[in-house]
Design an enzyme around this catalytic site. Structure first.
Site, PDB file in Angstrom:
ATOM      1  N   ARG A 258      23.820  32.775  69.567  1.00  0.00           N
ATOM      2  CA  ARG A 258      23.243  33.987  69.006  1.00  0.00           C
ATOM      3  C   ARG A 258      22.708  34.808  70.163  1.00  0.00           C
ATOM      4  NH1 ARG A 258      17.998  32.336  66.526  1.00  0.00           N
ATOM      5  NH2 ARG A 258      17.139  33.507  68.264  1.00  0.00           N
ATOM      6  N   HIS A 262      16.754  36.114  66.194  1.00  0.00           N
ATOM      7  CA  HIS A 262      17.185  35.528  64.922  1.00  0.00           C
ATOM      8  C   HIS A 262      17.424  36.626  63.886  1.00  0.00           C
ATOM      9  CE1 HIS A 262      17.401  33.134  61.316  1.00  0.00           C
ATOM     10  NE2 HIS A 262      16.365  33.767  60.827  1.00  0.00           N
ATOM     11  N   TYR A 271      10.535  31.844  72.652  1.00  0.00           N
ATOM     12  CA  TYR A 271      10.911  30.423  72.635  1.00  0.00           C
ATOM     13  C   TYR A 271      12.163  30.068  73.432  1.00  0.00           C
ATOM     14  CZ  TYR A 271      13.673  32.377  68.769  1.00  0.00           C
ATOM     15  OH  TYR A 271      14.511  33.144  68.015  1.00  0.00           O
TER      16      TYR A 271
HETATM   17  C1  LIG Z   1      15.877  26.652  52.429  1.00  0.00           C
HETATM   18  C2  LIG Z   1      15.413  27.600  53.482  1.00  0.00           C
HETATM   19  N1  LIG Z   1      14.460  27.225  54.343  1.00  0.00           N
HETATM   20  C3  LIG Z   1      13.994  28.063  55.280  1.00  0.00           C
HETATM   21  C4  LIG Z   1      14.503  29.330  55.399  1.00  0.00           C
HETATM   22  C5  LIG Z   1      13.961  30.292  56.460  1.00  0.00           C
HETATM   23  N2  LIG Z   1      15.006  30.493  57.480  1.00  0.00           N
HETATM   24  C6  LIG Z   1      15.842  31.544  57.430  1.00  0.00           C
HETATM   25  S1  LIG Z   1      17.034  31.459  58.604  1.00  0.00           S
HETATM   26  C7  LIG Z   1      16.424  30.004  59.211  1.00  0.00           C
HETATM   27  C8  LIG Z   1      17.128  29.332  60.344  1.00  0.00           C
HETATM   28  C9  LIG Z   1      18.578  29.062  60.038  1.00  0.00           C
HETATM   29  O1  LIG Z   1      19.184  28.454  61.137  1.00  0.00           O
HETATM   30  P1  LIG Z   1      20.735  28.184  61.158  1.00  0.00           P
HETATM   31  O2  LIG Z   1      21.138  27.437  59.927  1.00  0.00           O
HETATM   32  O3  LIG Z   1      21.060  27.532  62.452  1.00  0.00           O
HETATM   33  O4  LIG Z   1      21.428  29.619  61.064  1.00  0.00           O
HETATM   34  P2  LIG Z   1      21.317  30.805  62.123  1.00  0.00           P
HETATM   35  O5  LIG Z   1      20.217  31.700  61.668  1.00  0.00           O
HETATM   36  O6  LIG Z   1      21.101  30.222  63.461  1.00  0.00           O
HETATM   37  O7  LIG Z   1      22.631  31.507  62.026  1.00  0.00           O
HETATM   38  C10 LIG Z   1      15.296  29.623  58.506  1.00  0.00           C
HETATM   39  C11 LIG Z   1      14.496  28.426  58.803  1.00  0.00           C
HETATM   40  C12 LIG Z   1      15.496  29.691  54.479  1.00  0.00           C
HETATM   41  N3  LIG Z   1      16.040  30.912  54.487  1.00  0.00           N
HETATM   42  N4  LIG Z   1      15.938  28.815  53.553  1.00  0.00           N
END
Ligand SMILES: Cc1ncc(C[n+]2csc(CCOP(=O)(O)OP(=O)(O)O)c2C)c(N)n1
Ligand SMILES: Cc1ncc(C[n+]2csc(CCOP(=O)(O)OP(=O)(O)O)c2C)c(N)n1
Ligand SMILES: [Mg+2]
Ligand SMILES: [Mg+2]
Lengths: 376, 322, 376, 322
Positions: A258, A262, A271
């Site tokens: 990425r 985020h 971080y």
């Molecule tokens: C069930 C749930 N828990 C927490 C969140 C908050 N949240 C949104 S994105 C994220 C991180 C997701 O990481 P990843 O699966 O690696 O996808 P990326 O954003 O890196 O593409 C979190 C913790 C959420 N949307 N859904």
């Protein structure tokens, strides 16, 4: 401890066009015709432009939180390219490029992030489910959609996208397990971009690869360079064949990064090291593809300029459509709930402007005693 | 017409609907070869084959989540959760997706699934096999909640639920599974969702209940000697406010009976609606006879917890005398 | 598809005393002193007797549903034997033998199935959590308990038991993943008994082993003959060492079989072949151990008779204690909820006999106006 | 004394409690290095180290389930769920275990955890980042539910929650995180759980609310020009029935305001209790001003959904005029 070996396995990693521009002629032979490579590069460029304009919309208060896709364009694009148009795409929220390739008008994504459900009202013929906000949950829907394809003996599959973080959720496990044990034609495409917001992948998975998650289910599992669109197309084509011919699922770990925060609500400098970002800048899938095309004399700066202009126009037009869409009446909140609106919901809808609660105390009138429809 | 138990009535409804509509797939734990732990799906595996009656892995979120996918693709899945206590691991898929997909997509994708779930206490079962979680799902907009209290209703309501274009949780009161038999027509018939049933008419007092306690209410009414109107909700969400209000206006005195804990139970909602719509008609405070605000105890003490006829009888007296 | 190998793994299976009575002298050397083998055999016998008497209690209406442990005695027993007495045992419901070994009075298990919460009021010094009814959920508690041991720098671990079916639940995945990534001293002991009620293991996991589930987390994972107490002790000892010295978890698949019905509410003849049961009768861990002891002249029919008599006495005495336990007052339902009973719960408790709802309309008296404690 | 936002007040409470008691461990997604997505745990990772402020895998059931284990072992875990919408995947561990362990084991094992959860709408967030699920947990016996509406209360209530020997869900209204500042004493202090706060006294009408809408209520009261008693529940379960009843008996007119859907919301329980205890005092039906029985809409329409001051004002008028 000496004992009998009852299972062995290994995980392979596929790379075709690497970060140094080296192309594996054997693996890459006859994979993507040149004219398609050009189109794919154009699609990446439009998507990158989309990110920029979406970012500006957010920063100027015209849109809510937005997750940039920058740096990850190849994974979803290569996947959408390798699949048929009636295969289900079950995305998370970093697959814009692939969804646009499938034909999703760009304003849908903008509307979604503008807080408008019409961004999810995706035309049925596109076979796309809405962006998934709750992490990991959509994988089960993909399994169910694939199951329906198989039940109906259709030559279709479902492909779902998710991040490294999603592989920690229980639903990931249940979806993989259902797919493997019920023989469902699903492709699980994990975009391992190194981070789940501020949490590095090693906290989600201390094993050397995410791909090996699939071994738990006896599922075919493979890693690929997710910034290498050739590698992505290669492994997805093989996974699609397996799904169609054998009704067997595949787990693909596409290793990517990425490049942005985020979301627009995040500040990644809190971080992660700038050096890491710089490293991955060198591996940018878009730059890599442009260099490849340029070296092969299929691309030049004139074309690039024209493309940039066109991309900007396209995205701006979409942004305009999204911003200028007519407001929906508030009644839609109520009307959208069920095929047929229940009495109490209708009462709330009809009185929300005239009564404090959206329901009048005297909304229910005296009526003839109810008939005893069926008594025991 | 046949004289059927509630289990048999549901089994019959499933057979008839599956023969009529091959979009219907059953899925769940032990529903196939074994015919379900309560034998509700007995014979269906043999009759319809392993493609339509599917034993799944032991994973409730998986069962509901894949059912959502099946339903979005246009099928009509009828998943089973083995006991209501095991709805909790599927809570996310139910509330986050099944209940929201239509409004989220403004109708582009819908989830016509019917989630069958045995519910309630009174059968001396282990922990988490005797709960009454219906209010959780009533509080979640977007999903309907149904609970029959008789074999006849079970068949007609289940057919309506399966044909409903939206997700429905169909709770089956375990205590009534084989408690009594009733004439149930062979022919298919439907009972509309959202319509309560007036079990007995009366003008001194109204009792509102659903599921297994309806039988307890009937016993309590019989020994009360009063003219009591008993309403069996049949559908818990959407609530049949009209039928409730008609009766409350007539009698002015209301008792609500349910097994779930009192705090934030459905009884509170019903009482509040009655107050909103019948304030000037009420002669006494509405009384709720419910499970207590404690964990459903292990079975040695379950009858102390459940709203049995005696406790309902007391409420009748108190409300009538107010 | 030719590509770079990025991960390889294998799963081993351990057997020491096999179903034909062959003993692997190398693996089994110095593993369990003879006098302990005898004690372990005695413990199995008592547990088998317990099953019989519990079954009768259920059939005669003096107890609710009961899950027999028959055929699976070795797995939990070997584990409890191999661990320290202050290691946490986090069971499902087929680990009676191990729990009794740890010191749990037998009436606790009976009380549990008699529908009496006092069966779960386990003395703290036994370090045992209550039987887990909701499948798979207790694994996370084990991870948390282990985490606490590590946090406090105690030389302790947590060992949790569960079935093949449990490995399909999301909580299984989350627990394994937390343990692997946060380096928690946990042992995950899966009793793969071939069935989850009527569902065969292949529907839970179509892969050749359950043990390979652990590969997803980079966790040390091993299979063993779960009806071979020597093999169980061997692999658990190694797992315990790993937990204590390295704070690393281990996943153990103990292959065993449920000789009885799932519970007394089940009729296994509906879904499984008698031939399969007969096959597994040959692999009975109790018979195997008796043969081993007999062949080594450590056991004979006189001892056996005495043991049977003693076992029956012991279990009958426990049954009597369970059946004759004084009833608790109903008020306990309320008093057990919180450290301090809230007003409304107290009102329900105090009026449940006198008022229809357990609450008097006038239970709240007029009182002086509330003080404004803190205003903004 | 310092002038703090709600975020800062919680941060301060966490620091002070963690210094006082090393049994406290924080765990959750992004709470460590990143200091939480709302910066509530800002600086704690650095101050207390990676052993006490733990970034976990992305798994809510895992976060709550391991916290239960930590708590059963005698620690005092303070897990965070990043947004209330992601409580659903942890629903099983919360309701099946955290809430039941004490009664299940008759006190042999207890679960003194405090689950921190940002809650509610009004911040233009994506789907599932704006819900109000408190009634689900109020309906589940065995777990306490707290929701402060001010920085001062937030600090005192959080300290009480952490010290409470039973599990507590501590909801933090996002909309108030930085909405205003308030004097918050440096010194530690506790506010007892289960006690409501009378924000303004009055004798014409009672308004009962909690969390972010309390501020909307204050605005509505101001423009109403009436003598209104405003009660901020602070603790949602156990409910402070006594304070509610005292006020309802005094004014005879009650409005309840909450963001959650109306059907089976906490408003229903409060209205029912008032009716049970104040039947003869009521001059008007109790009015509930709530979210609608629909999905919380995406943010373009969220202000139509939330109980804003205008809608509350209408209820005041209607109830006062009845
Ligand atoms: C069930 C749930 N828990 C927490 C969140 C908050 N949240 C949104 S994105 C994220 C991180 C997701 O990481 P990843 O699966 O690696 O996808 P990326 O954003 O890196 O593409 C979190 C913790 C959420 N949307 N859904
Ligand atoms: C969450 C949950 N779902 C369903 C059940 C019902 N149930 C009880 S035991 C069981 C099978 C368990 O199989 P397994 O994990 O292999 O353990 P075994 O009984 O074979 O020892 C099922 C489905 C349950 N108790 N909990
Ligand atoms: Mg990621
Ligand atoms: Mg099993």
């Amino acid at each position: 401890m000496p004992a009998r070996t009852v299972f062995t396995a290994s995980i392979e990693s596929v790379s075709i066009l690497d970060e140094h521009g080296r192309f594996d002629a054997q693996l890459g032979a006859d994979l993507i015709p040149d004219e398609d490579v050009i189109k794919l590069y154009e699609a990446m460029t439009v998507s990158r432009q989309f990110d920029q304009i979406a970012f500006k919309l957010q920063r100027s208060g015209r849109m809510g939180t937005y997750p940039e896709n920058r740096g990850q364009e190849a994974a979803s694009l290569g996947t959408a390219y390798a699949l048929n148009n009636d295969d289900w795409l079950v995305p998370c929220y970093r697959e814009n490029t692939g969804l646009f390739w499938r034909g999703l008008p760009m304003e849908y994504i903008l509307l979604h992030w503008m807080g408008d459900e019409r961004g999810n009202q995706i035309p049925a013929e596109l076979c796309i489910t809405p962006l998934a906000i709750p992490i990991g949950t959509q994988l089960l829907h993909a399994a169910g959609l694939a199951w329906a394809c198989k039940y109906r003996k259709e030559d279709r599959l479902a492909c779902t996208f998710f991040g490294d973080g999603a592989t920690s959720e229980g639903d990931f496990h249940e979806a993989m397990n259902f797919a493997a044990n019920l023989d469902l034609p699903v492709i699980f495409l994990c975009q391992n971009n190194g981070w789940a917001i501020s949490v590095p992948t090693k906290i989600q998975c201390s094993a050397p690869t995410l791909a090996q998650r699939g071994l738990a289910y006896g599922m075919e599992s493979i890693q690929c360079d997710g910034n290498d669109i050739f590698a992505v197309v290669k492994v997805v084509k093989e996974a699609a064949r397996r799904a169609r011919e054998e009704h067997r699922p595949t787990f693909i770990e596409a290793v990517t990064y990425r490049l942005g925060d985020h979301t627009t609500a995040d500040d990644a400098r809190r971080y992660r090291d700038e050096a890491e970002v710089q490293l991955w800048m060198q591996r940018d899938p878009l730059v890599r593809l442009r260099n490849y095309l340029t070296e092969r004399k299929l691309w030049n700066s004139t074309k690039e300029e024209a493309l940039q202009t066109k991309a900007k126009e396209q995205v701006n037009a979409a942004a305009k459509r999204a911003e200028e869409i007519a407001a929906t009446p508030t009644s839609e909140i109520f009307d959208a709930m069920y095929a047929e609106i229940p009495d109490e919901v209708r009462r709330q809808r009809d009185t929300m402007r005239t009564s404090s609660l959206g329901q009048e105390q005297r909304g229910i009138e005296a009526s003839p005693a109810p008939s005893v429809e069926e008594t025991v | 017409m046949a004289n059927l138990t509630l289990v048999q009535a549901i089994n019959l409804a499933l057979i008839q609907e599956m023969e009529r509509d091959d979009r219907i797939i059953l899925l769940g734990e032990d529903i196939g070869r074994n015919g379900g732990v309560f034998r509700v799906t007995e014979g269906l595996y043999k009759r319809f084959g392993a493609e339509r009656v599917v034993d799944t892995p032991l994973a409730e979120s998986g069962i509901v989540g894949t059912s959502i996918g099946l339903a979005m693709a246009g099928l009509r899945p009828v998943p089973e959760i083995q006991f209501e206590g095991f709805l909790a691991p599927a809570f996310d898929q139910i509330c986050t997706h099944a209940a929201r997909m239509r409004s989220r997509t403004r109708g582009a994708l819908t989830v016509p699934l019917t989630l069958r779930v045995p519910v309630g206490g009174g059968i001396h079962a282990p922990e988490l096999h005797s709960d009454s979680p219906e209010a959780f799902f009533a509080h979640q907009p977007g999903i309907k909640v149904v609970m029959p209290a008789s074999p006849y209703d079970a068949k007609g309501l289940l057919i309506s639920a399966i044909r409903d274009p939206d997700p429905v949780i169909f709770f089956e009161p375990k205590r009534l599974y084989r408690a009594f038999r009733e004439e149930v027509p062979e022919d298919e018939y439907t009972i509309p969702l959202g319509k309560a049933r007036v079990v007995t008419e009366g003008d001194e007092l109204t009792i509102i209940s659903w599921g297994a306690p309806v039988v307890q209410c009937m016993n309590a009414i019989e020994s009360s000697g009063k003219s009591i109107e008993l309403i069996d909700l049949r559908t818990i969400d959407p609530l049949d406010t009209q039928t409730i209000v008609n009766s409350a206006r007539k009698t002015g005195r209301v008792v609500i009976v349910h097994e779930a804990p009192k705090n934030c139970g459905l009884g509170a909602e019903i009482a509040s609606r009655i107050m909103e719509h019948c304030f000037l008609y009420l002669e006494a405070p509405i009384q709720r006879v419910t499970g207590f605000d404690t964990t459903m105890p292990y079975y040695k003490m379950e009858l102390e917890y459940l709203p049995e006829a005696e406790r309902i009888g007391k409420a009748i007296e108190e409300v009538a005398a107010y």
